[in-house]
Design an enzyme around this catalytic site. Structure first.
Site, short mmCIF file in Angstrom:
data_model
loop_
_atom_site.label_atom_id
_atom_site.label_comp_id
_atom_site.label_asym_id
_atom_site.label_seq_id
_atom_site.Cartn_x
_atom_site.Cartn_y
_atom_site.Cartn_z
N LYS A 122 -1.89 69.70 -4.82
CA LYS A 122 -1.97 70.75 -3.78
C LYS A 122 -0.37 70.75 -3.17
O LYS A 122 -0.04 71.89 -2.63
CB LYS A 122 -3.09 70.38 -3.08
N GLN A 166 -10.64 67.20 1.80
CA GLN A 166 -10.73 66.66 0.36
C GLN A 166 -12.11 66.04 0.13
O GLN A 166 -12.23 65.11 0.89
CB GLN A 166 -9.36 65.83 -0.15
N ASP A 189 -10.85 77.16 1.78
CA ASP A 189 -11.60 76.42 0.79
C ASP A 189 -13.12 77.50 0.43
O ASP A 189 -13.72 77.43 -0.51
CB ASP A 189 -12.33 75.12 0.90
#
Length: 420
Positions: A122, A166, A189
């Site tokens: 990422k 994460q 997200d």
């Protein structure tokens, strides 16, 4: 030691232009094998070894197909590259016009090698398009309060436009508490309950859509695959992929069914589908006999199976048996190289979207779209007025030029509306 994966791949199937005529195949027999129920579970090595040995063209007996791959391959790697280039151009323009660079903060707890690899990928993706990346790494035994403290700091940091925690988190942490702490305006997200709630409601729009489901729908759009009025089946009902994918398909006016671990005779349901999105994490579960001829298949799964011929000792496959299904479907995503690259591309897109929203930065195309939305319900207004972009210096100064000054004139040249 966990196996570490990347999203890079190349498909062995031919990449074809999507607007060629679809081949339709006749079904010679309807005597399909029926299973009592579909058992979804976390994959183990024994299961992978067993199922991976049975995915071959010889196992299709219920559907008569050609011996060559007929499905068009949906190239997620290429589409993701296009999206990243589009994001990079927009970020460059944003930096030039208002001096703002989008920022993405990632919080990693623990030392899982697979999670560390995802975070590293990422960061590389952010660097490639010009997004500033911020990273916090915490020890496995860190407290939930420490994580919440960093989230709070990023929530208040104006240089951060997106926050990503994460997953998975260590078992002693409450995942929902942590995710709910992320400011909804920076929830790139798309997992905040308010974003999911808005996604589920008609007439409401979420600030962000979860990245993987958004990538699935984007692939369908970019390949001009119609969704409206089609029968769609989503296999899996996770909060991360299955459930939001079903909601997105419903928003596109598809008739949606969800197949899950308690579904009876799942193959009977999938054989009715024009579109299948599979996201359960079971290697080669969806066989060719489960697929309606001409269906479009989006495979979210990425599963390792033993392969003695591979230098790594394994290869990656999806939930859908590509070898079988590609002989029945009209289009299919490969694994890897299909949905995987789209997930990170959508994360970059969501981060840019957040920065644009926070700083009220809109493209000329977006402002024109918003204007015509205003006049859509008044045809006479649309006929009478013309839209002109004024390139003069904005009265609020150079940093405000991100909001182009618009004036609407009637056909005689008289200004009737001024906004910017």
């Amino acid at each position: 030691m966990p196996i570490i994966f990347t999203n890079s791949s190349s498909s062995t199937a031919r990449l074809l232009n999507f607007n060629t005529t679809h081949k339709i195949y006749n079904t010679a027999s309807h005597h399909f094998h029926r299973s009592n129920s579909l058992q979804f579970a976390t994959l183990n090595t024994k299961f992978i070894r067993t199922i991976s040995t049975h995915c071959s063209s010889s196992s299709i007996s219920a559907v008569q197909v050609n011996h060559e791959t007929s499905a068009k391959v949906i190239d997620g790697k290429r589409v993701a590259k296009d999206i990243r280039e589009e994001v990079a151009v927009e970020i460059s323009r944003m930096k030039d016009e208002i001096g703002i660079i989008p920022g993405l903060a990632v919080i990693l707890v623990g030392d899982r090698k697979d999670s560390a690899t995802y975070v590293r990928n990422k960061k590389k993706a952010c660097d490639s398009v010009g997004i500033n990346s911020y990273e916090v790494r915490l020890a496995e035994d860190s407290t939930e309060e420490e994580v919440l403290k960093h989230i709070s700091e990023f929530n208040d940091d104006p240089s951060v436009h997106g926050i990503l925690v994460q997953l998975p988190l260590p078992s002693h942490m409450n995942e929902q508490n942590v995710l709910n702490a992320v400011c909804i305006e920076k929830d790139v997200d798309g997992f905040h309950p308010l974003n999911i709630g808005r996604l589920a409601m008609r007439g409401r729009d979420p600030l962000f859509v979860p990245c993987t489901p958004k990538g699935c729908i984007e692939l369908l759009h970019r390949y001009d695959i119609p969704i409206k009025g089609k029968r769609a089946v989503v296999i899996g009902r996770s909060n991360i992929v299955g459930m939001p994918a079903a909601l997105l398909l419903q928003r596109e006016d598809a008739t949606v069914s969800i197949v899950h671990s308690r579904t009876k005779n799942p193959e009977e349901i999938t054989r009715q589908a024009d579109i299948i999105i599979s996201a359960v994490g079971q290697a080669n579960m969806v066989r060719g006999s489960w697929v309606k001829p001409g269906a479009v298949l989006i495979d979210v799964g990425i599963n390792p199976v033993e392969d003695a011929e591979s230098p790594r000792g394994y290869r990656l496959v999806g939930d859908i048996c590509f070898e079988e299904a590609s002989k029945v479907a009209s289009a299919i995503t490969p694994v890897p190289g299909g949905v995987g690259p789209m997930t990170i591309a959508m994360l970059l897109s969501n981060t840019l979207l957040s920065a644009k929203r926070i700083h009220n930065f809109r493209t000329v195309k977006e402002i024109k779209r918003d204007f015509w939305s205003l006049v859509f319900y008044n045809q006479e207004t649309a006929k009478e007025y013309s839209l002109k972009i004024i390139n003069d210096e904005h009265p609020l100064g150079d940093r405000a030029r991100a909001r182009p000054l618009f004036r609407i004139f009637d056909m005689g040249g008289r200004m009737v509306w001024d906004f910017g």
